[in-house]
Design a protein around this motif. Structure first.
Motif, PDB file in Angstrom:
ATOM      1  N   THR A   1       8.603  -3.846  25.865  1.00  0.00           N
ATOM      2  CA  THR A   1       8.842  -2.653  25.061  1.00  0.00           C
ATOM      3  C   THR A   1       8.720  -1.441  25.959  1.00  0.00           C
ATOM      4  O   THR A   1       8.190  -1.522  27.054  1.00  0.00           O
ATOM      5  CB  THR A   1       7.820  -2.520  23.908  1.00  0.00           C
ATOM      6  OG1 THR A   1       6.541  -2.311  24.488  1.00  0.00           O
ATOM      7  CG2 THR A   1       7.822  -3.734  23.018  1.00  0.00           C
ATOM      8  N   ASP A   2       9.181  -0.312  25.474  1.00  0.00           N
ATOM      9  CA  ASP A   2       9.005   0.899  26.252  1.00  0.00           C
ATOM     10  C   ASP A   2       7.766   1.654  25.801  1.00  0.00           C
ATOM     11  O   ASP A   2       7.575   2.804  26.131  1.00  0.00           O
ATOM     12  CB  ASP A   2      10.251   1.786  26.199  1.00  0.00           C
ATOM     13  CG  ASP A   2      10.762   2.019  24.799  1.00  0.00           C
ATOM     14  OD1 ASP A   2      11.774   2.701  24.664  1.00  0.00           O
ATOM     15  OD2 ASP A   2      10.154   1.522  23.838  1.00  0.00           O
TER      16      ASP A   2
ATOM     17  N   GLU B   1      22.792  -4.466  17.613  1.00  0.00           N
ATOM     18  CA  GLU B   1      21.336  -4.381  17.570  1.00  0.00           C
ATOM     19  C   GLU B   1      20.732  -4.800  18.912  1.00  0.00           C
ATOM     20  O   GLU B   1      19.807  -4.153  19.415  1.00  0.00           O
ATOM     21  CB  GLU B   1      20.770  -5.261  16.446  1.00  0.00           C
ATOM     22  CG  GLU B   1      21.019  -4.722  15.065  1.00  0.00           C
ATOM     23  CD  GLU B   1      20.632  -5.686  13.967  1.00  0.00           C
ATOM     24  OE1 GLU B   1      20.067  -5.218  12.958  1.00  0.00           O
ATOM     25  OE2 GLU B   1      20.904  -6.905  14.102  1.00  0.00           O
ATOM     26  N   PHE B   2      21.250  -5.870  19.477  1.00  0.00           N
ATOM     27  CA  PHE B   2      20.767  -6.345  20.775  1.00  0.00           C
ATOM     28  C   PHE B   2      20.995  -5.293  21.850  1.00  0.00           C
ATOM     29  O   PHE B   2      20.104  -4.988  22.637  1.00  0.00           O
ATOM     30  CB  PHE B   2      21.473  -7.655  21.133  1.00  0.00           C
ATOM     31  CG  PHE B   2      21.005  -8.274  22.413  1.00  0.00           C
ATOM     32  CD1 PHE B   2      19.874  -9.073  22.443  1.00  0.00           C
ATOM     33  CD2 PHE B   2      21.701  -8.073  23.588  1.00  0.00           C
ATOM     34  CE1 PHE B   2      19.439  -9.655  23.630  1.00  0.00           C
ATOM     35  CE2 PHE B   2      21.279  -8.648  24.783  1.00  0.00           C
ATOM     36  CZ  PHE B   2      20.146  -9.444  24.791  1.00  0.00           C
TER      37      PHE B   2
ATOM     38  N   GLN C   1      19.624  -1.398  27.171  1.00  0.00           N
ATOM     39  CA  GLN C   1      20.032  -0.055  27.578  1.00  0.00           C
ATOM     40  C   GLN C   1      19.795   0.168  29.070  1.00  0.00           C
ATOM     41  O   GLN C   1      20.562   0.875  29.717  1.00  0.00           O
ATOM     42  CB  GLN C   1      19.273   1.004  26.778  1.00  0.00           C
ATOM     43  CG  GLN C   1      19.653   1.040  25.315  1.00  0.00           C
ATOM     44  CD  GLN C   1      21.062   1.548  25.125  1.00  0.00           C
ATOM     45  OE1 GLN C   1      21.410   2.604  25.609  1.00  0.00           O
ATOM     46  NE2 GLN C   1      21.873   0.785  24.417  1.00  0.00           N
ATOM     47  N   ARG C   2      18.754  -0.464  29.605  1.00  0.00           N
ATOM     48  CA  ARG C   2      18.468  -0.324  31.033  1.00  0.00           C
ATOM     49  C   ARG C   2      19.420  -1.146  31.891  1.00  0.00           C
ATOM     50  O   ARG C   2      19.588  -0.863  33.071  1.00  0.00           O
ATOM     51  CB  ARG C   2      17.031  -0.749  31.330  1.00  0.00           C
ATOM     52  CG  ARG C   2      16.029   0.291  30.928  1.00  0.00           C
ATOM     53  CD  ARG C   2      14.630  -0.126  31.284  1.00  0.00           C
ATOM     54  NE  ARG C   2      13.822   0.171  30.109  1.00  0.00           N
ATOM     55  CZ  ARG C   2      12.820  -0.540  29.674  1.00  0.00           C
ATOM     56  NH1 ARG C   2      12.443  -1.620  30.303  1.00  0.00           N
ATOM     57  NH2 ARG C   2      12.166  -0.178  28.597  1.00  0.00           N
TER      58      ARG C   2
ATOM     59  N   GLN D   1      24.879  -6.144  32.338  1.00  0.00           N
ATOM     60  CA  GLN D   1      24.546  -7.562  32.224  1.00  0.00           C
ATOM     61  C   GLN D   1      24.176  -7.988  30.808  1.00  0.00           C
ATOM     62  O   GLN D   1      24.242  -9.168  30.478  1.00  0.00           O
ATOM     63  CB  GLN D   1      23.411  -7.910  33.175  1.00  0.00           C
ATOM     64  CG  GLN D   1      23.817  -7.781  34.625  1.00  0.00           C
ATOM     65  CD  GLN D   1      22.673  -8.075  35.568  1.00  0.00           C
ATOM     66  OE1 GLN D   1      21.510  -8.001  35.201  1.00  0.00           O
ATOM     67  NE2 GLN D   1      23.006  -8.424  36.796  1.00  0.00           N
ATOM     68  N   ALA D   2      23.792  -7.061  29.961  1.00  0.00           N
ATOM     69  CA  ALA D   2      23.320  -7.397  28.625  1.00  0.00           C
ATOM     70  C   ALA D   2      24.345  -8.163  27.778  1.00  0.00           C
ATOM     71  O   ALA D   2      23.967  -9.107  27.076  1.00  0.00           O
ATOM     72  CB  ALA D   2      22.851  -6.141  27.895  1.00  0.00           C
ATOM     73  N   PRO D   3      25.648  -7.835  27.813  1.00  0.00           N
ATOM     74  CA  PRO D   3      26.596  -8.629  27.010  1.00  0.00           C
ATOM     75  C   PRO D   3      26.640 -10.100  27.422  1.00  0.00           C
ATOM     76  O   PRO D   3      26.754 -10.985  26.568  1.00  0.00           O
ATOM     77  CB  PRO D   3      27.948  -7.949  27.272  1.00  0.00           C
ATOM     78  CG  PRO D   3      27.598  -6.554  27.657  1.00  0.00           C
ATOM     79  CD  PRO D   3      26.310  -6.671  28.418  1.00  0.00           C
TER      80      PRO D   3
END
Length: 93
Positions: free
Chosen positions: A23-24, A55-56, A63-64, A68-70
């Motif tokens: 978490t941030d 949502e992911f 966001q960071r 690569q997230a997709p």
């Protein structure tokens, strides 16, 4: 060649997933990170029991690492239905 590419992609996917469980917020009480079930509940903003890609992607760690997230999302979506169930999210990539 394919094996080495798969290993690199696998390592990247794993690091993104593990980072998505952070978490941030500052660590409290011993510095424990929330477990994956808790993180799922935080990311499931509409409370429908599944994570959409949106949502992911809105999560702090996606966001960071938006490039690569997709790929992480696709690797976790074992059913291929375009959403992540709690079981898929907890199991990870």
């Amino acid at each position: 060649m394919k094996t080495s590419q798969l290993l690199v992609v696998g390592a990247a996917v794993s690091s993104i997933f593990l980072a998505s469980c952070e978490t941030d917020q500052p660590k409290r009480g011993g510095g424990q990170q929330p477990d994956r079930k808790t993180m799922f509940l935080r990311l499931d903003t509409n409370g429908d029991g599944v994570l959409t890609r949106q949502e992911f992607m809105a999560g702090p760690n996606a966001q960071r690492n938006p490039q690569q997230a997709p790929q992480v999302f696709r690797s976790m979506d074992r059913s291929g239905n375009g959403t992540l169930s709690r079981q898929e999210f907890v199991a990870g990539p």
